[in-house]
Design an enzyme around this catalytic site. Sequence first.
Site, mmCIF file in Angstrom:
data_model
loop_
_atom_site.group_PDB
_atom_site.id
_atom_site.type_symbol
_atom_site.label_atom_id
_atom_site.label_comp_id
_atom_site.label_asym_id
_atom_site.label_seq_id
_atom_site.Cartn_x
_atom_site.Cartn_y
_atom_site.Cartn_z
ATOM 1 N N ARG A 56 84.213 -10.908 24.627
ATOM 2 C CA ARG A 56 83.859 -9.991 23.851
ATOM 3 C C ARG A 56 83.259 -10.890 22.927
ATOM 4 N NH1 ARG A 56 87.211 -8.361 20.809
ATOM 5 N NH2 ARG A 56 89.416 -8.760 22.130
ATOM 6 N N LYS A 198 87.241 -1.968 25.375
ATOM 7 C CA LYS A 198 87.232 -1.842 24.083
ATOM 8 C C LYS A 198 87.010 -0.299 23.290
ATOM 9 C CE LYS A 198 90.497 -5.180 25.000
ATOM 10 N NZ LYS A 198 92.481 -4.786 24.715
ATOM 11 N N SER A 235 94.813 -9.896 23.746
ATOM 12 C CA SER A 235 94.850 -10.926 24.838
ATOM 13 C C SER A 235 95.607 -11.498 25.076
ATOM 14 C CB SER A 235 93.462 -10.823 24.637
ATOM 15 O OG SER A 235 92.978 -11.545 26.062
ATOM 16 N N LYS A 239 100.346 -8.522 28.989
ATOM 17 C CA LYS A 239 100.554 -7.136 28.812
ATOM 18 C C LYS A 239 100.520 -6.985 30.453
ATOM 19 C CE LYS A 239 97.542 -5.878 25.811
ATOM 20 N NZ LYS A 239 96.696 -7.274 25.546
ATOM 21 N N THR A 240 99.380 -7.104 30.637
ATOM 22 C CA THR A 240 98.816 -6.814 32.285
ATOM 23 C C THR A 240 99.476 -7.312 33.370
ATOM 24 O OG1 THR A 240 97.125 -6.281 31.397
ATOM 25 C CG2 THR A 240 97.089 -6.166 34.329
ATOM 26 N N ASP A 254 96.895 -1.829 29.005
ATOM 27 C CA ASP A 254 95.979 -1.694 27.658
ATOM 28 C C ASP A 254 96.163 -1.622 27.121
ATOM 29 O OD1 ASP A 254 94.542 -4.040 26.984
ATOM 30 O OD2 ASP A 254 93.372 -2.443 26.617
ATOM 31 N N ARG A 318 88.235 -12.511 35.081
ATOM 32 C CA ARG A 318 88.637 -11.052 35.080
ATOM 33 C C ARG A 318 88.966 -9.947 36.509
ATOM 34 N NH1 ARG A 318 91.030 -8.803 30.576
ATOM 35 N NH2 ARG A 318 90.938 -10.385 28.787
HETATM 36 N N1 LIG Z 1 105.259 -17.023 30.831
HETATM 37 C C1 LIG Z 1 104.296 -15.699 30.690
HETATM 38 N N2 LIG Z 1 104.251 -14.644 31.119
HETATM 39 C C2 LIG Z 1 103.709 -13.561 31.195
HETATM 40 N N3 LIG Z 1 102.368 -14.074 31.425
HETATM 41 C C3 LIG Z 1 102.119 -15.761 31.657
HETATM 42 C C4 LIG Z 1 103.437 -16.720 31.128
HETATM 43 N N4 LIG Z 1 102.969 -17.722 31.372
HETATM 44 C C5 LIG Z 1 101.469 -17.683 32.330
HETATM 45 N N5 LIG Z 1 100.569 -16.995 31.781
HETATM 46 C C6 LIG Z 1 99.297 -16.543 32.261
HETATM 47 O O1 LIG Z 1 98.937 -15.667 31.560
HETATM 48 C C7 LIG Z 1 97.887 -14.563 31.243
HETATM 49 C C8 LIG Z 1 98.524 -13.137 30.823
HETATM 50 O O2 LIG Z 1 97.142 -12.486 30.334
HETATM 51 P P1 LIG Z 1 97.505 -10.683 30.562
HETATM 52 O O3 LIG Z 1 98.923 -10.065 31.432
HETATM 53 O O4 LIG Z 1 96.360 -10.175 31.232
HETATM 54 O O5 LIG Z 1 97.228 -10.497 29.001
HETATM 55 P P2 LIG Z 1 96.796 -9.296 28.313
HETATM 56 O O6 LIG Z 1 97.286 -8.263 29.213
HETATM 57 O O7 LIG Z 1 98.443 -9.451 27.260
HETATM 58 O O8 LIG Z 1 95.380 -9.430 28.033
HETATM 59 C C9 LIG Z 1 97.960 -14.732 33.439
HETATM 60 O O9 LIG Z 1 97.192 -14.998 33.231
HETATM 61 C C10 LIG Z 1 99.099 -15.023 33.030
HETATM 62 O O10 LIG Z 1 99.463 -15.694 34.588
HETATM 63 C C1 LIG Z 2 89.706 -6.730 27.294
HETATM 64 C C2 LIG Z 2 90.170 -7.355 26.745
HETATM 65 O O1 LIG Z 2 91.232 -7.736 25.961
HETATM 66 P P1 LIG Z 2 92.697 -7.715 26.989
HETATM 67 O O2 LIG Z 2 93.328 -9.322 27.630
HETATM 68 O O3 LIG Z 2 94.281 -7.838 26.174
HETATM 69 O O4 LIG Z 2 92.875 -7.193 28.093
HETATM 70 C C3 LIG Z 2 89.344 -8.090 25.117
HETATM 71 O O5 LIG Z 2 90.266 -8.403 24.331
HETATM 72 O O6 LIG Z 2 88.456 -8.312 25.483
HETATM 73 MN MN LIG Z 3 95.139 -7.248 29.725
#
Ligand SMILES: Nc1ncnc2c1ncn2[C@@H]1O[C@H](COP(=O)(O)OP(=O)(O)O)[C@@H](O)[C@H]1O
Ligand SMILES: C=C(OP(=O)(O)O)C(=O)O
Ligand SMILES: [Mn+2]
Length: 526
Positions: A56, A198, A235, A239-240, A254, A318
């Site tokens: 972003r 977003k 980010s 979460k995901t 999200d 992504r």
């Molecule tokens: N202990 C952990 N808990 C959660 N995610 C982790 C951990 N260690 C490594 N990761 C990695 O961190 C990233 C978390 O990303 P994601 O779940 O997409 O975050 P968000 O959705 O909050 O943006 C993933 O690539 C995941 O594999």
């Molecule tokens: C897509 C985004 O958020 P997130 O990593 O929380 O999915 C972002 O911040 O561009």
């Molecule tokens: Mn996410």
Amino acid sequence: MSTLSYETELDKLLKGSNISHDLPVSQLVERALERKEGILTSTGALRATTGKYTGRSPQDKYIVEETSIKEKINWGSVNQPISKEVFENLYKKVLAYLETKDEVFVSKNFAGADIGYRLPIRVVNEYAWHNLFARQLFIRPNAEELLTHEAEFTVISAPGFKADPNLDGTKSETFIIVSFEKRTVLIGGTEYAGEIKKSIFSIMNYILPERNVLSMHCSANVGDEGDVALFFGLSGTGKTTLSADPSRHLIGDDEHGWSHTGVFNIEGGCYAKCINLTEEKEPEIFNAIRFGSVLENVMLDENRTPDYNDTTLTENTRAAYPIELIPNCVIPSVAGHPNTIIFLTADAFGVLPPISKLTKEQAMYHFLSGYTSKLAGTERGVTSPEATFSTCFGAPFLPLPAYRYAEMLGEKINQHDVQVFLVNTGWSGGQYGVGKRMNLTYTRAMVQAALLGELHSVETVVDSIFGLHIPTRCPGVPDEVLQPKETWEDKEAYDNKAKELASKFQENFMKFDKVSDIIRNAGPKF
Ligand SMILES: Nc1ncnc2c1ncn2[C@@H]1O[C@H](COP(=O)(O)OP(=O)(O)O)[C@@H](O)[C@H]1O
Ligand SMILES: C=C(OP(=O)(O)O)C(=O)O
Ligand SMILES: [Mn+2]
């Protein structure tokens, strides 16, 4: 320019012979391939690259300074004002630009799974793959809903149109501009698809609180007993990853609303980070990458198999896929009130405990603080973790003052007697560069224990600086991992780092001058 002529211009564009309306997924994939916007991978997913914008661009995001919203917006570096003249000039230019294109892709979608709060939206794209992304990320209307769909907000994305800062009044060639009065988001210069989703989130963060619904940057899932959990986090904090849990049902990864009846997803799809993705560690996400999904900036080998370890284009690779591709998802993505909330933080200092229980006052303190590290890649210019305080764990997307959201959360936590946990998915055994990222298997075990109520009456120790209640035991996790100081070889170095972080918290919290002492005192002390 009058409002009338202004709307006529968009209508005129949308009636053009170059507009492809609501193409089905298969046709959008086909068009993207024919137009060489992307390539088909061995997984069936379409892979696209986004040039130099692989995250972003928060510095290029603006809100039009309009009379009806002026007093309500929390203006500043997140919500930068821009004049009506600048917007209208760019709007005209972008429409004129799209008129010259052989094909433009338009689709009708919804934001908000709860019918009572859903926003009909329309997405106008220069690229077929972006329209596919929008289709998969937002909520897809069925045939009947399509007939009566009247868009209340329009996103127009024309990445090939670059602004000229000298002429157009932007800071760079890129712009993401929201006009609440024209009910339009105008995007130019950047191909990063995340801007599309977003920007609608930012709009929902304005609309929902006005209707007494708390909007939240969090993922959500629900157990077989109807027990709902929310995972807040900036980010890259998990979460995901953590919401995709085979023992629970995914509501969304999200963006959510919390109304007087419960929570609902704002979206209809997920947008997972896929750096270092493996089938073994994240099977649900790995297997969602198939036909209809979009891979963004992921490198491929000679067989067109994704190489998820390759960071050549960015760390912020992504995968976008419809939520239906996660087994056990909830459709429509609506559920009851949460009884557990998890605040995710990726602490690059390596000092926060991997899991701790928060009192209600600590929950408010940490929600307002929103401490984490910005991980590499999601925002332009961030290449290694940087400590940041992002209020409500979502500052980049909040048009209203933080108090609006925090007060609503506080009321809801009290009303529904929610237990809040703080989970550090960041570093352990030393700060970034010395220690390691928390083991995902352990984090999953801690989350599971929290959601099963296994940490309800566990013995805890109170951290001397942060005042956090740290469980001494957790099924599936070695005891010493639970106590961060135990994981550091140099205990004095740990204490120093902890104090350094604590003073950052205190310094950051000074801006919350309206907060009661009881919440302020729930912060770190030393
Ligand atoms: N202990 C952990 N808990 C959660 N995610 C982790 C951990 N260690 C490594 N990761 C990695 O961190 C990233 C978390 O990303 P994601 O779940 O997409 O975050 P968000 O959705 O909050 O943006 C993933 O690539 C995941 O594999
Ligand atoms: C897509 C985004 O958020 P997130 O990593 O929380 O999915 C972002 O911040 O561009
Ligand atoms: Mn996410």
